[in-house]
Design an enzyme around this catalytic site. Structure first.
Site, PDB file in Angstrom:
ATOM      1  N   LYS A 142       0.867  -1.183   0.000  1.00  0.00           N
ATOM      2  CA  LYS A 142       0.000   0.000   0.000  1.00  0.00           C
ATOM      3  C   LYS A 142       0.898   1.225   0.000  1.00  0.00           C
ATOM      4  CE  LYS A 142      -3.590   2.435   2.515  1.00  0.00           C
ATOM      5  NZ  LYS A 142      -4.676   2.310   3.497  1.00  0.00           N
ATOM      6  N   LYS A 164      -2.157  -1.498  -3.887  1.00  0.00           N
ATOM      7  CA  LYS A 164      -3.010  -0.317  -3.865  1.00  0.00           C
ATOM      8  C   LYS A 164      -2.164   0.942  -3.950  1.00  0.00           C
ATOM      9  CE  LYS A 164      -5.935   2.048  -0.582  1.00  0.00           C
ATOM     10  NZ  LYS A 164      -6.490   2.007   0.737  1.00  0.00           N
TER      11      LYS A 164
HETATM   12  C1  PBG Z   1      -7.477   3.561   5.354  1.00  0.00           C
HETATM   13  C2  PBG Z   1      -7.763   3.401   3.923  1.00  0.00           C
HETATM   14  C3  PBG Z   1      -7.553   4.359   2.916  1.00  0.00           C
HETATM   15  C4  PBG Z   1      -8.082   3.821   1.742  1.00  0.00           C
HETATM   16  C5  PBG Z   1      -8.572   2.552   2.037  1.00  0.00           C
HETATM   17  N1  PBG Z   1      -8.343   2.294   3.409  1.00  0.00           N
HETATM   18  C6  PBG Z   1      -7.004   5.734   2.999  1.00  0.00           C
HETATM   19  C7  PBG Z   1      -5.651   5.941   3.489  1.00  0.00           C
HETATM   20  O1  PBG Z   1      -4.841   5.012   3.654  1.00  0.00           O
HETATM   21  O2  PBG Z   1      -5.340   7.092   3.748  1.00  0.00           O
HETATM   22  C8  PBG Z   1      -8.104   4.537   0.419  1.00  0.00           C
HETATM   23  C9  PBG Z   1      -9.064   4.013  -0.599  1.00  0.00           C
HETATM   24  C10 PBG Z   1      -9.357   4.954  -1.713  1.00  0.00           C
HETATM   25  O3  PBG Z   1      -8.717   6.002  -1.901  1.00  0.00           O
HETATM   26  O4  PBG Z   1     -10.272   4.625  -2.490  1.00  0.00           O
HETATM   27  N2  PBG Z   1      -6.620   2.719   5.979  1.00  0.00           N
END
Ligand code: PBG
Length: 326
Positions: free
Chosen positions: A197, A250
């Site tokens: 991520k 992601k």
């Molecule tokens: C939080 C989380 C996020 C997303 C999914 N889970 C945001 C972040 O990490 O700041 C983002 C998903 C998206 O932008 O569609 N843990």
């Protein structure tokens, strides 16, 4: 002379040699919801709604009827319930456990995935617990956070979640969550780990949807540097070894190389998350009239499959099912 065009000559031939396909079973639909009675259109994500609990159940049912096997839940937590240690994250009467119970009661065959991270619950808006030193410098505590994540995952499992998806990027959390689940007898609950991520600017509209942006600092000490891909392999190997059932990359579209590299490294299924910023770009581009929404969205999704993803989390899931049926 070699003539690759012969294999493209007719629709029948093209359909025979097509290497990748899209089907509703490939999609996981992310759903936003809140405690309120009203459904609210999300300003940062045109066409996406933050649902009441009742509408959430209805929306998930519609998606499931289209052939979408799974949803992933993202709650907007009342500001008053947010604390530095995010206690609300493991409240069995909290918004998420109630949503899980209602979804499983209404749609027993729907796979319910939950996000495991503290950002909707802690008053700092970070995925982990924040500590400040005398100079105000902030750090995100790893092992203290992992303990809270285990409690959160257990809470979701007790409510009936099929899969917990840690998105927090703390070290060692997959193994710790696996142990916590097994110790309580939840051996059947799967872990979909956000293995790679990235600290991406493409999450902006999501944080707008949930009011979950960090109050201070950024997420670069736990989410990955967009410049790195070897490090993604390291993360994937660790999560595989720690017992993850599935891995996630992601964002998706700007990280197709990462999906492909991890595909070559592991036998685990791979999910890719087409995030809120990717959604917003495609939506707004289509609104200009110069791009065909159906065509660009399906192309973006097939590209993610082609790179090696088995499943795609996408806000376009329902629309895409409609287009695939046409
Ligand atoms: C939080 C989380 C996020 C997303 C999914 N889970 C945001 C972040 O990490 O700041 C983002 C998903 C998206 O932008 O569609 N843990």
């Amino acid at each position: 002379m070699h003539r690759p065009r012969r294999n493209r000559r007719t629709p029948a031939i093209r359909s025979m040699i097509r290497e990748t396909s899209l089907a509703p079973a490939d999609f996981i639909l992310p759903l936003f919801f809140h405690e309120e009675e009203e459904d609210v259109a999300i300003a940062s994500m045109p066409g996406v709604t933050r649902w009441s609990l009742e509408s959430l159940v209805k929306e998930a049912g519609e998606a499931h009827a289209l052939g979408i096997p799974a949803v992933v839940l993202f709650p907007k937590i009342d500001e008053a319930l947010k604390t530095p240690a995010a206690e609300e994250a493991s409240n069995i009467e909290g918004l998420v456990p109630r949503a899980i119970r209602r979804l499983k009661a209404a749609h027993p065959t729907l796979c319910v995935i939950t996000d495991v991270a503290l950002d909707p619950y802690n008053s700092d808006g970070h995925d982990g617990i924040v500590q400040r030193d005398e100079s105000g410098e902030l750090s995100i505590l790893n092992d203290e956070t992992v303990w809270v994540l285990c409690e959160q995952a257990l809470c979701h499992a007790r409510a009936g979640a099929d899969i917990v998806a840690p998105s927090d990027m703390m070290d060692g959390r997959v193994e710790a969550i696996r142990e916590a689940l097994d110790d309580e007898g939840f051996i059947q609950v799967s872990i979909l780990s956000y293995a790679a991520k990235y600290a991406s600017a493409f999450y902006g509209p999501f944080r707008g949807a949930l009011d979950s942006a960090p109050k201070d600092g950024d997420k670069k000490t736990y989410q990955m540097d967009p410049a790195n891909s070897r490090e993604a392999i390291r993360e994937a190997r660790l999560d595989d070894a720690e017992g993850a059932d599935m891995l996630m990359v992601k964002p998706a579209g700007p990280y197709l190389d990462v999906i492909a590299k991890i595909r070559a490294e592991t036998t685990l299924p791979i999910a890719a998350y087409q995030v809120s910023g990717e959604y917003l770009m495609l939506k707004n581009a289509a609104t200009s009239g110069w791009l065909d929404e159906k065509a660009i969205v399906l192309e973006s999704l097939i590209a993610i499959k082609r790179a090696g993803a088995d499943m795609i989390l996408t806000y376009f899931a329902k629309q895409a099912c409609g287009w695939l049926k046409e």
